[in-house]
Design a protein around this motif. Structure first.
Motif, short mmCIF file in Angstrom:
data_model
loop_
_atom_site.label_atom_id
_atom_site.label_comp_id
_atom_site.label_asym_id
_atom_site.label_seq_id
_atom_site.Cartn_x
_atom_site.Cartn_y
_atom_site.Cartn_z
N VAL A 265 0.86 -1.18 0.00
CA VAL A 265 0.00 0.00 0.00
C VAL A 265 0.90 1.23 0.00
O VAL A 265 1.68 1.42 0.92
N TYR B 164 -7.05 3.13 4.18
CA TYR B 164 -6.96 2.59 2.83
C TYR B 164 -7.81 3.43 1.88
O TYR B 164 -8.97 3.74 2.16
N GLY B 165 -7.23 3.79 0.74
CA GLY B 165 -7.92 4.68 -0.19
C GLY B 165 -8.68 4.00 -1.30
O GLY B 165 -9.44 4.65 -2.01
N SER C 27 -4.19 6.23 -0.54
CA SER C 27 -4.22 5.91 0.89
C SER C 27 -3.45 6.97 1.66
O SER C 27 -2.63 7.71 1.09
#
Length: 223
Positions: free
Chosen positions: A100, A133-134, A139
């Protein structure tokens, strides 16, 4: 099963000692609950804890609260824990079971490049960090993570360490004659620790003194 959001990346005897330490920590956390459990290590070095028994649901929640959980089902807008794997001018990369990326403009930790921010806040590799979390969007670091790091910078100074258990760091400080220079040792992850210095202790000086005894990455937080 709960996959803990901390990594066991050392090898050989150090891995065995770290795994023993984790089993002890899990046992302490679950000691009053009616459960049987087994601790293992996944192929990606994340520990997994299989739990059965009357209090299994409660036990899983206890471990999630203490360590964070790695899950395959990341939902946009939700908060998770990943470990700091790499950094560059574009941002940080956290391992949360998948990579991430936290872009530089989503760190929100003051001026400087991501590399400079890492140095300023004493961030060691594999440090567990909380993020939002995007999904299809970027993100970002969680607000609670930013608050934690800013609190570090307002304290009395820290020496952050990876690749060592809390007991190993404590033994090293004693061996180097610095037990009196430490308020406490805060566990950040299984193998990531933060030595909180007394007001009269210089973190860079402490690093220089204990570095020869501790084969680990060391980073200072200077208030």
């Amino acid at each position: 099963m709960v996959v803990l959001a901390t990594k066991l990346y050392v090898r050989g005897d150090a891995r065995d000692r770290a795994l023993d330490s984790l089993r002890s920590l899990v046992g302490n956390a679950l000691g009053d609950l009616e459960v049987d459990y087994d601790v293992g290590i996944r192929h990606d070095d994340f520990p997994s804890v299989t739990i059965e028994g009357e209090d299994a649901v409660v036990a899983r929640n206890v471990l999630r609260e203490e360590w964070g959980e790695v899950t395959d089902d990341l939902q946009a807008g939700e908060t998770y824990v990943g470990t700091l794997e790499s950094w560059d001018d574009e941002g940080f990369v956290l391992d949360a079971g998948r990579n991430v990326r936290i872009p530089a403009d989503e760190l929100d930790l003051g001026p400087g490049s991501p590399v400079q921010i890492r140095e300023r806040f004493g961030l060691v590799q594999h440090l567990p960090m909380t993020f939002v979390y995007g999904g299809d969007d970027a993100s970002s670091l969680a607000e609670e993570e930013r608050d934690r790091l800013y609190e570090w910078s307002r304290g009395t100074g820290r020496l952050n360490v990876n690749s060592a258990t809390r007991a190993e760091v404590r033994a090293t400080l004693n061996r180097a004659g610095h037990a009196q220079d430490v308020v406490t040792i805060e566990r950040l992850g299984l193998l990531e620790q933060s030595v909180i210095c007394t007001e009269d202790t210089d973190p860079p000086g402490l690093l220089a003194s204990v570095g020869e005894y501790l084969p680990a990455e060391l980073r200072c937080v200077v208030p």
